[in-house]
Enzyme design. Sequence first.
Site, PDB file in Angstrom:
ATOM      1  N   GLY A  74       0.818  -1.041  -0.007  1.00  0.00           N
ATOM      2  CA  GLY A  74      -0.220   0.082  -0.090  1.00  0.00           C
ATOM      3  C   GLY A  74       0.891   1.095   0.018  1.00  0.00           C
ATOM      4  N   GLU A  80      12.857  -4.265  -6.058  1.00  0.00           N
ATOM      5  CA  GLU A  80      11.707  -4.368  -6.992  1.00  0.00           C
ATOM      6  C   GLU A  80      12.214  -4.400  -8.242  1.00  0.00           C
ATOM      7  OE1 GLU A  80       7.062  -2.622  -6.373  1.00  0.00           O
ATOM      8  OE2 GLU A  80       8.748  -0.933  -6.388  1.00  0.00           O
TER       9      GLU A  80
END
Length: 378
Positions: A126, A243
Amino acid sequence: MTPEAERIRIDIREALAAVLPKDWQGSGFLPMDVRPEHMDLARKLDEHLGKKNLLAPAWPEEYGGRGLSPLEQFALYEELGYALAPRMTTISVDLVGPVLILYGSDEQKRRHLPAIANDAMIWCQGFSEPEAGSDLTSLTTRAESKGDVYIVNGHKIWTSMAHWSQWMILVARTGEEGSRGRGLSLFVLPMDSPGIDVRPIYDATGEHMLNEVFFEDVRIPVENLIGNENEGWRYATTLLQYERGDALFIGQFRRLLDDLRERTNSNDTSALIPSEIDLAIGRLLTLRVATMQANDELPDREASEAKLFMSEAYQRFGTTAQHLSGLSGNLTHREPTAPLGGRIVQSVLSSTTATLIAGTSEIQRTVIATRGLGLPRG
Ligand SMILES: Cc1cc2nc3c(=O)[nH]c(=O)nc-3n(C[C@H](O)[C@H](O)[C@H](O)COP(=O)(O)OP(=O)(O)OC[C@H]3O[C@@H](n4cnc5c(N)ncnc54)[C@H](O)[C@@H]3O)c2cc1C
Protein backbone atom coordinates in the site's frame (compact mmCIF):
# COMPACT_ATOMS: atom_id res chain seq x y z
CA MET A 1 26.57 -19.12 -13.90
CA THR A 2 28.03 -21.15 -11.08
CA PRO A 3 27.56 -24.97 -10.90
CA GLU A 4 25.34 -24.39 -7.81
CA ALA A 5 23.10 -22.11 -9.86
CA GLU A 6 22.79 -24.77 -12.55
CA ARG A 7 21.87 -27.35 -9.89
CA ILE A 8 19.10 -25.10 -8.65
CA ARG A 9 17.64 -25.07 -12.17
CA ILE A 10 17.25 -28.85 -12.04
CA ASP A 11 15.62 -28.68 -8.60
CA ILE A 12 13.11 -26.09 -9.63
CA ARG A 13 12.29 -27.79 -12.94
CA GLU A 14 11.43 -30.96 -11.02
CA ALA A 15 9.31 -29.02 -8.56
CA LEU A 16 7.42 -27.26 -11.36
CA ALA A 17 6.90 -30.44 -13.38
CA ALA A 18 5.22 -32.02 -10.34
CA VAL A 19 2.53 -29.33 -10.24
CA LEU A 20 2.08 -27.48 -13.56
CA PRO A 21 0.00 -29.16 -16.29
CA LYS A 22 1.92 -30.24 -19.42
CA ASP A 23 0.29 -27.69 -21.74
CA TRP A 24 0.46 -24.84 -19.20
CA GLN A 25 0.33 -21.44 -20.89
CA GLY A 26 0.61 -19.29 -17.79
CA SER A 27 -1.85 -17.12 -15.99
CA GLY A 28 -1.16 -13.72 -17.43
CA PHE A 29 1.79 -11.42 -17.18
CA LEU A 30 4.32 -12.29 -14.51
CA PRO A 31 5.07 -11.62 -11.78
CA MET A 32 1.62 -11.17 -10.34
CA ASP A 33 -1.34 -11.82 -12.60
CA VAL A 34 -3.19 -14.91 -11.49
CA ARG A 35 -6.61 -15.57 -12.97
CA PRO A 36 -9.24 -16.67 -10.45
CA GLU A 37 -9.60 -20.06 -12.17
CA HIS A 38 -5.87 -20.66 -11.58
CA MET A 39 -5.85 -19.77 -7.89
CA ASP A 40 -5.96 -23.38 -6.67
CA LEU A 41 -3.04 -24.31 -8.89
CA ALA A 42 -1.08 -21.24 -7.76
CA ARG A 43 -1.70 -22.18 -4.11
CA LYS A 44 -0.68 -25.78 -4.74
CA LEU A 45 2.55 -24.64 -6.38
CA ASP A 46 3.31 -22.27 -3.51
CA GLU A 47 2.77 -25.09 -0.98
CA HIS A 48 5.00 -27.39 -2.98
CA LEU A 49 7.78 -24.79 -3.25
CA GLY A 50 7.36 -23.89 0.45
CA LYS A 51 8.00 -27.51 1.44
CA LYS A 52 11.24 -27.48 -0.53
CA ASN A 53 12.34 -24.13 0.94
CA LEU A 54 12.13 -22.68 -2.54
CA LEU A 55 9.40 -20.11 -1.93
CA ALA A 56 11.70 -17.55 -0.33
CA PRO A 57 14.92 -19.00 -1.72
CA ALA A 58 17.27 -16.11 -0.95
CA TRP A 59 16.20 -15.69 2.70
CA PRO A 60 18.45 -17.11 5.40
CA GLU A 61 17.58 -20.68 6.40
CA GLU A 62 16.57 -19.60 9.94
CA TYR A 63 13.58 -17.77 8.39
CA GLY A 64 12.49 -20.63 6.12
CA GLY A 65 14.63 -19.75 3.10
CA ARG A 66 17.45 -21.68 1.45
CA GLY A 67 20.08 -18.98 1.71
CA LEU A 68 20.61 -18.94 -2.06
CA SER A 69 23.18 -16.56 -3.47
CA PRO A 70 21.97 -13.79 -5.82
CA LEU A 71 23.17 -15.77 -8.85
CA GLU A 72 21.41 -18.94 -7.72
CA GLN A 73 18.30 -16.87 -7.15
CA PHE A 74 18.64 -15.44 -10.64
CA ALA A 75 18.76 -18.95 -12.10
CA LEU A 76 15.74 -20.03 -10.09
CA TYR A 77 13.60 -17.05 -11.09
CA GLU A 78 14.67 -17.38 -14.71
CA GLU A 79 13.31 -20.95 -14.61
CA LEU A 80 10.09 -19.87 -12.88
CA GLY A 81 9.61 -17.22 -15.57
CA TYR A 82 10.32 -19.70 -18.38
CA ALA A 83 7.76 -22.12 -16.96
CA LEU A 84 5.24 -19.21 -16.67
CA ALA A 85 4.74 -20.29 -13.07
CA PRO A 86 1.96 -18.34 -11.32
CA ARG A 87 3.28 -16.57 -8.26
CA MET A 88 1.14 -15.11 -5.49
CA THR A 89 3.96 -14.23 -3.15
CA THR A 90 6.02 -11.78 -5.15
CA ILE A 91 5.42 -8.90 -2.74
CA SER A 92 5.63 -11.09 0.36
CA VAL A 93 8.92 -12.71 -0.62
CA ASP A 94 10.71 -10.05 -2.62
CA LEU A 95 9.64 -6.92 -0.75
CA VAL A 96 8.16 -7.55 2.69
CA GLY A 97 10.58 -10.27 3.80
CA PRO A 98 13.79 -8.32 3.12
CA VAL A 99 12.43 -5.25 4.95
CA LEU A 100 11.32 -7.25 7.99
CA ILE A 101 14.65 -9.09 8.07
CA LEU A 102 16.45 -5.74 8.09
CA TYR A 103 14.15 -3.56 10.21
CA GLY A 104 11.38 -5.70 11.76
CA SER A 105 11.05 -6.39 15.49
CA ASP A 106 11.80 -9.93 16.73
CA GLU A 107 8.08 -10.51 17.15
CA GLN A 108 7.33 -9.31 13.59
CA LYS A 109 10.02 -11.61 12.21
CA ARG A 110 8.79 -14.57 14.26
CA ARG A 111 5.20 -14.06 13.22
CA HIS A 112 5.51 -13.15 9.56
CA LEU A 113 8.64 -14.64 8.02
CA PRO A 114 7.84 -18.36 8.49
CA ALA A 115 4.21 -17.66 7.51
CA ILE A 116 5.47 -16.32 4.17
CA ALA A 117 8.27 -18.83 3.55
CA ASN A 118 6.32 -21.95 4.61
CA ASP A 119 2.64 -21.11 4.19
CA ALA A 120 2.80 -18.66 1.24
CA MET A 121 1.05 -15.84 3.07
CA ILE A 122 -0.02 -13.25 0.49
CA TRP A 123 0.83 -9.58 1.06
CA CYS A 124 0.11 -6.42 -0.86
CA GLN A 125 1.96 -3.13 -1.01
CA GLY A 126 0.00 0.00 0.00
CA PHE A 127 2.25 2.77 -1.26
CA SER A 128 0.87 4.62 -4.33
CA GLU A 129 -1.98 7.09 -4.00
CA PRO A 130 -4.05 8.92 -6.60
CA GLU A 131 -1.86 12.03 -6.21
CA ALA A 132 1.37 10.31 -5.19
CA GLY A 133 3.04 7.77 -7.48
CA SER A 134 6.47 8.80 -8.73
CA ASP A 135 6.43 11.55 -6.12
CA LEU A 136 5.62 9.11 -3.31
CA THR A 137 6.82 11.32 -0.45
CA SER A 138 3.87 13.67 -1.08
CA LEU A 139 1.40 10.97 0.01
CA THR A 140 -1.43 12.01 2.34
CA THR A 141 -2.80 8.83 3.94
CA ARG A 142 -2.47 9.59 7.65
CA ALA A 143 -1.71 7.38 10.64
CA GLU A 144 -2.56 9.37 13.77
CA SER A 145 -0.90 8.16 16.96
CA LYS A 146 -3.49 7.60 19.76
CA GLY A 147 -1.80 5.86 22.67
CA ASP A 148 -1.32 2.21 21.85
CA VAL A 149 -2.89 2.42 18.38
CA TYR A 150 -2.58 4.42 15.16
CA ILE A 151 -5.80 5.50 13.43
CA VAL A 152 -5.46 5.40 9.63
CA ASN A 153 -7.49 7.40 7.12
CA GLY A 154 -6.77 7.73 3.42
CA HIS A 155 -6.80 6.12 0.00
CA LYS A 156 -4.32 3.90 -1.88
CA ILE A 157 -4.46 2.95 -5.55
CA TRP A 158 -2.93 0.39 -7.94
CA THR A 159 -2.65 -2.04 -5.03
CA SER A 160 -1.81 -5.32 -6.77
CA MET A 161 -3.50 -8.43 -5.36
CA ALA A 162 -5.08 -6.56 -2.41
CA HIS A 163 -8.23 -8.66 -2.87
CA TRP A 164 -6.29 -11.89 -2.32
CA SER A 165 -3.98 -10.59 0.39
CA GLN A 166 -4.03 -11.40 4.09
CA TRP A 167 -1.62 -8.57 4.97
CA MET A 168 -0.48 -5.20 3.66
CA ILE A 169 2.77 -3.32 4.07
CA LEU A 170 1.55 0.26 4.37
CA VAL A 171 3.33 3.57 4.18
CA ALA A 172 1.46 6.44 5.86
CA ARG A 173 2.13 9.93 7.13
CA THR A 174 2.79 10.20 10.85
CA GLY A 175 4.61 13.55 10.69
CA GLU A 176 3.26 17.00 9.96
CA GLU A 177 1.70 17.90 6.65
CA GLY A 178 4.49 18.85 4.21
CA SER A 179 7.06 16.78 6.12
CA ARG A 180 7.55 14.67 2.95
CA GLY A 181 9.97 11.74 3.46
CA ARG A 182 10.81 12.80 7.02
CA GLY A 183 7.23 12.20 8.20
CA LEU A 184 6.46 8.73 6.83
CA SER A 185 6.15 5.46 8.75
CA LEU A 186 5.87 1.86 7.64
CA PHE A 187 3.32 -0.57 9.10
CA VAL A 188 2.16 -4.15 8.77
CA LEU A 189 -1.60 -4.39 8.65
CA PRO A 190 -4.08 -7.32 8.44
CA MET A 191 -6.38 -6.83 5.46
CA ASP A 192 -9.44 -7.93 7.46
CA SER A 193 -9.10 -4.94 9.81
CA PRO A 194 -12.43 -3.09 10.20
CA GLY A 195 -12.59 0.09 8.07
CA ILE A 196 -10.70 -1.28 5.03
CA ASP A 197 -12.60 -1.22 1.74
CA VAL A 198 -11.01 -2.90 -1.31
CA ARG A 199 -12.47 -1.98 -4.72
CA PRO A 200 -11.40 -3.63 -8.00
CA ILE A 201 -9.76 -1.92 -10.99
CA TYR A 202 -10.01 -3.91 -14.24
CA ASP A 203 -7.05 -3.50 -16.57
CA ALA A 204 -6.79 -3.41 -20.38
CA THR A 205 -6.72 -7.22 -20.53
CA GLY A 206 -10.04 -7.36 -18.68
CA GLU A 207 -8.42 -8.93 -15.61
CA HIS A 208 -8.72 -7.89 -11.99
CA MET A 209 -5.28 -7.68 -10.43
CA LEU A 210 -5.28 -4.02 -9.36
CA ASN A 211 -7.35 -2.37 -6.65
CA GLU A 212 -8.11 0.81 -4.81
CA VAL A 213 -8.00 0.54 -1.02
CA PHE A 214 -9.86 2.98 1.23
CA PHE A 215 -9.12 3.38 4.96
CA GLU A 216 -11.67 4.78 7.38
CA ASP A 217 -10.57 4.96 11.02
CA VAL A 218 -8.58 1.74 10.68
CA ARG A 219 -6.84 0.87 13.96
CA ILE A 220 -3.26 -0.40 13.83
CA PRO A 221 -1.69 -1.53 17.14
CA VAL A 222 1.67 0.18 17.83
CA GLU A 223 3.46 -3.17 17.69
CA ASN A 224 2.67 -3.21 13.94
CA LEU A 225 4.92 -0.21 13.30
CA ILE A 226 8.12 -1.28 11.51
CA GLY A 227 11.22 0.24 13.14
CA ASN A 228 10.86 3.83 14.32
CA GLU A 229 8.10 6.34 13.67
CA ASN A 230 8.90 8.81 10.85
CA GLU A 231 11.77 6.68 9.55
CA GLY A 232 9.60 4.65 7.20
CA TRP A 233 10.85 6.34 4.05
CA ARG A 234 14.38 5.09 4.69
CA TYR A 235 13.04 1.55 5.10
CA ALA A 236 10.71 1.91 2.12
CA THR A 237 13.49 3.00 -0.21
CA THR A 238 15.40 -0.11 0.78
CA LEU A 239 12.29 -2.05 -0.14
CA LEU A 240 11.89 -0.32 -3.49
CA GLN A 241 15.42 -1.33 -4.44
CA TYR A 242 14.33 -4.95 -4.24
CA GLU A 243 11.64 -4.30 -6.84
CA ARG A 244 14.06 -4.07 -9.76
CA GLY A 245 16.28 -6.34 -11.82
CA ASP A 246 13.83 -9.17 -12.26
CA ALA A 247 14.91 -12.50 -13.68
CA LEU A 248 11.28 -13.66 -13.93
CA PHE A 249 10.92 -11.22 -16.74
CA ILE A 250 13.94 -12.63 -18.58
CA GLY A 251 12.53 -16.15 -18.30
CA GLN A 252 9.15 -15.29 -19.76
CA PHE A 253 10.75 -13.25 -22.55
CA ARG A 254 12.93 -16.26 -23.49
CA ARG A 255 9.91 -18.57 -23.41
CA LEU A 256 7.84 -16.40 -25.76
CA LEU A 257 10.79 -16.08 -28.14
CA ASP A 258 11.26 -19.86 -28.21
CA ASP A 259 7.53 -20.49 -28.66
CA LEU A 260 7.27 -17.96 -31.47
CA ARG A 261 10.29 -19.35 -33.26
CA GLU A 262 8.70 -22.80 -33.15
CA ARG A 263 5.39 -21.54 -34.53
CA THR A 264 6.80 -19.22 -37.17
CA ASN A 265 7.63 -20.08 -40.73
CA SER A 266 11.45 -20.33 -40.82
CA ASN A 267 11.65 -17.55 -43.45
CA ASP A 268 10.17 -15.12 -40.98
CA THR A 269 12.29 -15.81 -37.94
CA SER A 270 14.78 -13.09 -38.92
CA ALA A 271 12.14 -10.69 -37.60
CA LEU A 272 12.95 -12.08 -34.14
CA ILE A 273 16.64 -11.16 -34.31
CA PRO A 274 16.28 -7.67 -32.78
CA SER A 275 14.36 -9.22 -29.87
CA GLU A 276 17.08 -11.89 -29.45
CA ILE A 277 19.66 -9.11 -29.22
CA ASP A 278 17.48 -7.13 -26.80
CA LEU A 279 17.08 -10.17 -24.58
CA ALA A 280 20.82 -10.90 -24.60
CA ILE A 281 21.58 -7.32 -23.54
CA GLY A 282 18.78 -7.18 -20.95
CA ARG A 283 19.91 -10.48 -19.45
CA LEU A 284 23.47 -9.22 -19.09
CA LEU A 285 22.28 -5.98 -17.49
CA THR A 286 20.14 -7.97 -15.05
CA LEU A 287 22.98 -10.40 -14.34
CA ARG A 288 25.23 -7.46 -13.57
CA VAL A 289 22.80 -6.43 -10.82
CA ALA A 290 22.83 -9.98 -9.40
CA THR A 291 26.64 -10.11 -9.61
CA MET A 292 26.96 -6.81 -7.74
CA GLN A 293 24.65 -8.15 -5.03
CA ALA A 294 26.76 -11.30 -4.88
CA ASN A 295 29.82 -9.09 -4.31
CA ASP A 296 28.04 -7.15 -1.53
CA GLU A 297 27.85 -4.03 -3.69
CA LEU A 298 24.61 -2.03 -3.71
CA PRO A 299 23.22 -1.74 -7.26
CA ASP A 300 21.82 1.71 -7.93
CA ARG A 301 21.82 3.08 -11.48
CA GLU A 302 22.70 -0.45 -12.64
CA ALA A 303 19.29 -1.66 -11.38
CA SER A 304 17.61 1.27 -13.14
CA GLU A 305 19.41 0.47 -16.39
CA ALA A 306 18.29 -3.16 -16.28
CA LYS A 307 14.69 -2.26 -15.45
CA LEU A 308 14.48 0.49 -18.07
CA PHE A 309 16.04 -1.60 -20.82
CA MET A 310 14.07 -4.79 -20.17
CA SER A 311 10.66 -3.14 -19.82
CA GLU A 312 11.07 -1.19 -23.06
CA ALA A 313 12.55 -4.21 -24.86
CA TYR A 314 9.54 -6.31 -23.85
CA GLN A 315 7.21 -3.72 -25.33
CA ARG A 316 9.13 -3.80 -28.63
CA PHE A 317 9.01 -7.59 -28.55
CA GLY A 318 5.25 -7.61 -27.94
CA THR A 319 4.72 -5.61 -31.12
CA THR A 320 7.03 -7.93 -33.10
CA ALA A 321 5.17 -10.96 -31.77
CA GLN A 322 1.86 -9.48 -32.81
CA HIS A 323 3.07 -8.73 -36.34
CA LEU A 324 4.48 -12.22 -36.74
CA SER A 325 1.29 -13.90 -35.56
CA GLY A 326 -1.10 -12.00 -37.79
CA LEU A 327 -4.68 -11.47 -36.76
CA SER A 328 -4.88 -14.63 -34.66
CA GLY A 329 -2.32 -13.08 -32.31
CA ASN A 330 -5.10 -10.78 -31.15
CA LEU A 331 -7.18 -13.64 -29.74
CA THR A 332 -7.28 -13.73 -25.96
CA HIS A 333 -7.11 -16.76 -23.68
CA ARG A 334 -10.92 -16.80 -23.69
CA GLU A 335 -10.78 -18.14 -27.29
CA PRO A 336 -9.85 -21.84 -27.40
CA THR A 337 -8.08 -21.33 -30.77
CA ALA A 338 -5.88 -18.46 -29.56
CA PRO A 339 -2.21 -19.12 -30.35
CA LEU A 340 -0.07 -19.78 -27.26
CA GLY A 341 -3.15 -19.60 -25.07
CA GLY A 342 -3.64 -15.88 -25.85
CA ARG A 343 -0.19 -15.00 -24.58
CA ILE A 344 0.65 -12.75 -27.54
CA VAL A 345 -2.04 -10.12 -27.09
CA GLN A 346 -1.66 -10.50 -23.33
CA SER A 347 2.04 -9.62 -23.62
CA VAL A 348 1.31 -6.60 -25.82
CA LEU A 349 -1.33 -5.19 -23.48
CA SER A 350 0.25 -5.92 -20.15
CA SER A 351 3.76 -4.94 -21.22
CA THR A 352 2.47 -1.36 -21.36
CA THR A 353 2.41 -1.44 -17.55
CA ALA A 354 6.04 -2.62 -17.34
CA THR A 355 7.33 0.91 -17.89
CA LEU A 356 5.18 2.22 -15.01
CA ILE A 357 5.38 -0.43 -12.31
CA ALA A 358 8.33 -0.19 -9.89
CA GLY A 359 9.27 3.29 -11.12
CA THR A 360 8.45 4.76 -14.55
CA SER A 361 10.99 4.97 -17.37
CA GLU A 362 11.36 8.72 -16.81
CA ILE A 363 12.23 8.14 -13.16
CA GLN A 364 14.75 5.42 -14.11
CA ARG A 365 16.34 7.81 -16.63
CA THR A 366 16.62 10.48 -13.94
CA VAL A 367 18.37 8.01 -11.62
CA ILE A 368 20.79 7.02 -14.39
CA ALA A 369 21.45 10.65 -15.33
CA THR A 370 21.93 12.05 -11.83
CA ARG A 371 23.18 9.19 -9.64
CA GLY A 372 24.88 7.35 -12.51
CA LEU A 373 26.30 9.98 -14.84
CA GLY A 374 26.51 12.76 -12.27
CA LEU A 375 24.46 15.17 -14.40
CA PRO A 376 22.82 18.11 -12.60
CA ARG A 377 19.08 17.94 -11.82
CA GLY A 378 17.05 19.87 -14.42
C1 LIG B 1 0.60 -3.08 -13.06
C2 LIG B 1 0.89 -2.15 -11.93
C3 LIG B 1 0.94 -2.64 -10.63
C4 LIG B 1 1.20 -1.77 -9.57
N1 LIG B 1 1.19 -2.29 -8.30
C5 LIG B 1 1.37 -1.44 -7.26
C6 LIG B 1 1.27 -1.94 -5.91
O1 LIG B 1 1.06 -3.13 -5.67
N2 LIG B 1 1.39 -1.07 -4.90
C7 LIG B 1 1.64 0.27 -5.09
O2 LIG B 1 1.79 0.99 -4.12
N3 LIG B 1 1.72 0.77 -6.36
C8 LIG B 1 1.58 -0.05 -7.44
N4 LIG B 1 1.65 0.45 -8.72
C9 LIG B 1 1.79 1.89 -8.91
C10 LIG B 1 3.12 2.33 -9.48
O3 LIG B 1 4.11 2.27 -8.49
C11 LIG B 1 2.89 3.74 -10.02
O4 LIG B 1 2.03 3.64 -11.14
C12 LIG B 1 4.17 4.40 -10.43
O5 LIG B 1 4.97 4.69 -9.31
C13 LIG B 1 3.87 5.72 -11.19
O6 LIG B 1 3.05 6.55 -10.44
P1 LIG B 1 1.70 7.15 -11.08
O7 LIG B 1 0.94 6.05 -11.72
O8 LIG B 1 1.03 7.96 -10.03
O9 LIG B 1 2.19 8.12 -12.25
P2 LIG B 1 2.77 9.59 -12.07
O10 LIG B 1 3.84 9.59 -11.04
O11 LIG B 1 1.63 10.52 -11.92
O12 LIG B 1 3.44 9.79 -13.48
C14 LIG B 1 2.72 10.17 -14.65
C15 LIG B 1 3.72 10.43 -15.76
O13 LIG B 1 4.57 11.56 -15.37
C16 LIG B 1 5.93 11.17 -15.42
N5 LIG B 1 6.67 11.80 -14.33
C17 LIG B 1 6.30 11.86 -13.01
N6 LIG B 1 7.25 12.48 -12.29
C18 LIG B 1 8.24 12.79 -13.15
C19 LIG B 1 9.51 13.44 -12.98
N7 LIG B 1 9.94 13.85 -11.80
N8 LIG B 1 10.28 13.59 -14.09
C20 LIG B 1 9.86 13.16 -15.31
N9 LIG B 1 8.67 12.55 -15.53
C21 LIG B 1 7.88 12.37 -14.46
C22 LIG B 1 5.93 9.67 -15.24
O14 LIG B 1 7.10 9.08 -15.76
C23 LIG B 1 4.68 9.26 -16.00
O15 LIG B 1 4.93 9.15 -17.36
C24 LIG B 1 1.42 -0.39 -9.80
C25 LIG B 1 1.39 0.10 -11.12
C26 LIG B 1 1.12 -0.77 -12.17
C27 LIG B 1 1.08 -0.19 -13.55
